[in-house]
Design a protein around this motif. Structure first.
Motif: not given
Lengths: 336, 109
Positions: A71-87, A42-44
């Motif tokens: 809404q702002f935080l959710i958008e931020t966490m989507i990008a964070y989640g993707l980057a983290y997954q890639e990492h 489950i992503s952040p």
């Protein structure tokens, strides 16, 4: 109820209980929730969303601005989640690659293994240590039917995996020579052609090849651009350089190698090395050649293996010792 | 330590002035610049006056440049080598096949 819905329900209850009681035991349950979420991928941003929805029920009159901030935080966490997954994916790949290189390094060791010949007239010792996992240095022994010994020491310019592949090729080329073909000049002439034909541009090999005649104690040698080698005279305690002119293997097909010979007297020590020995760095400076020879001299009274082990240990113990290149030291001591 | 590469033209000769150290970390950028220069110019000169250290990866770069210059029929030479850098060319026998002019001692500031 799907698991995310039950988790959602669960989270909402935890949250409202905590807001009422501030009980620390509930924080522990929240920690469990987050561990489970990781297991279920489950992503952040989903967790933030769960929190937001739970909050809407627990505190129905949240202000508009607080809603927007979620809404702002959710958008931020989507990008964070993707980057983290890639990492994470990269990390897993890295672990996989590292273990594959480890396997390759083991295979290389097995593949390039050579037995140090035991002989009643000469004592041979060798120490070879790679700077990274794979060794770009190589040494090889062969004994002919009369008990004479062929000795090769080589260094591939270029490090790591490609250098190791190149070494394997050299080894198989060398094994194709029959025992009575092992005179230094001939060995280097034919290896030069093999390397020139088969090695990609930008990779080159230096090699010193010696042939020890155990009947009359003559040492014949040729060098293809290799670091000069030495003989330490037992009676005078002086080092003499043994070096022959010759171009690196694989640069030009039109060269022929020079062969020289040196008379080995009782107790003399022949020293073959690669430039890793002279390229050790200590305290940010390079160790000079004279210094290396000095150290060899200090251990020269030991048996051959004792000398090479002693020299390596000596350098290893120095402060901030750093191997910049693969290190190979090989000595041959005349016994009688 | 880094490698600084300065390139300019001196009467149709492509000149690379290097300063710093040539090793596994700096060699790739040198290789890229040097090979494209040898490809383009009839005459290329590499000035090593301010190169204080070079390891065998540097040799690889110059051997590649030598091969390319031969293919193209271009001239390629090294000038102002410090003694310790020249030593590598001498040991490897490359001083016999690469055009080397002028070796120096000291003068690194």
């Amino acid at each position: 109820m799907s698991s995310i819905e039950s988790d959602m329900q669960n989270y909402k209850e935890l949250l409202s209980q905590y807001l009422q009681t501030r009980d620390e035991a509930i924080l522990y349950q929240a920690e469990q929730f987050s561990k489970q979420s990781i297991q279920q991928n489950i992503s952040p941003d989903e967790i933030v969303n769960v929190h937001y929805e739970a909050l809407e029920e627990v505190m129905p009159n949240m202000g508009e601005r607080v809603r927007d901030s979620f809404q702002f935080l959710i958008e931020t966490m989507i990008a964070y989640g993707l980057a983290y997954q890639e990492h994470q994916v990269l990390r897993e790949k890295q672990i996989e690659l590292r273990s594959e290189i480890g396997v390759a390094a083991n295979m290389q060791e097995t593949l390039l293994k050579t037995t140090v010949p035991s002989d009643e007239k000469v004592d041979i010792g060798v120490k070879s240590v790679p700077a990274k996992e794979m060794n770009g240095d190589y040494h090889h022994f062969i004994k002919d039917e009369d008990g004479n010994i062929g000795i090769a020491i080589a260094d591939v310019i270029g490090k790591g995996v490609p250098a190791a592949f190149c070494m394997s090729m050299i080894k198989f080329a060398m094994e194709s020579f029959s025992e009575n073909e092992i005179n230094p000049q001939r060995v280097l002439d034919s290896l030069n052609r093999v390397v020139g034909r088969n090695v990609e541009e930008g990779m080159f090999v230096t090699m010193f090849y010696g042939f020890y005649d155990t009947t009359d104690h003559q040492f014949y040698y040729s060098s293809a651009g290799h670091e000069p080698c030495y003989i330490l005279r037992y009676d005078t305690g002086e080092f003499e350089e043994i070096d022959a002119k010759g171009l690196l293997l694989g640069v030009s097909g039109e060269v022929s190698y020079e062969e020289r010979q040196v008379d080995v007297r009782s107790g003399d020590l022949i020293i073959l090395l690669t430039d890793g020995v002279t390229e050790c760095r200590v305290d940010g400076r390079f160790i000079e050649q004279e210094e290396v020879l000095d150290i060899i001299n200090q251990f020269a009274h030991l048996d051959a293996q004792g000398i090479v082990e002693g020299v390596f240990k000596y350098f290893e113990r120095l402060q901030d010792f750093q191997l910049r290149d693969d290190f190979t030291l090989l000595v041959i001591k005349r016994k009688d | 330590m880094n490698l600084h590469i300065d390139d300019h033209l001196e009467q149709d000769v492509g000149v690379l002035k290097l300063s710093g150290e040539i090793d596994a970390y700096t060699a790739p950028q040198l290789k890229e610049k040097l090979l494209s220069l040898v490809e383009e110019k009839q005459k290329v000169e590499v000035d090593l006056l301010k190169v204080s250290y070079m390891d065998s990866t540097g040799l690889g770069v110059f051997i590649s440049a030598l091969k390319l210059s031969k293919e193209k029929g271009h001239e390629f030479k090294l000038v102002n080598l410090q003694e310790n850098v020249y030593r590598l060319f001498n040991i490897t026998g490359l001083n016999e096949v690469i055009n080397i002019e002028n070796t120096v001692e000291g003068e690194i500031t």
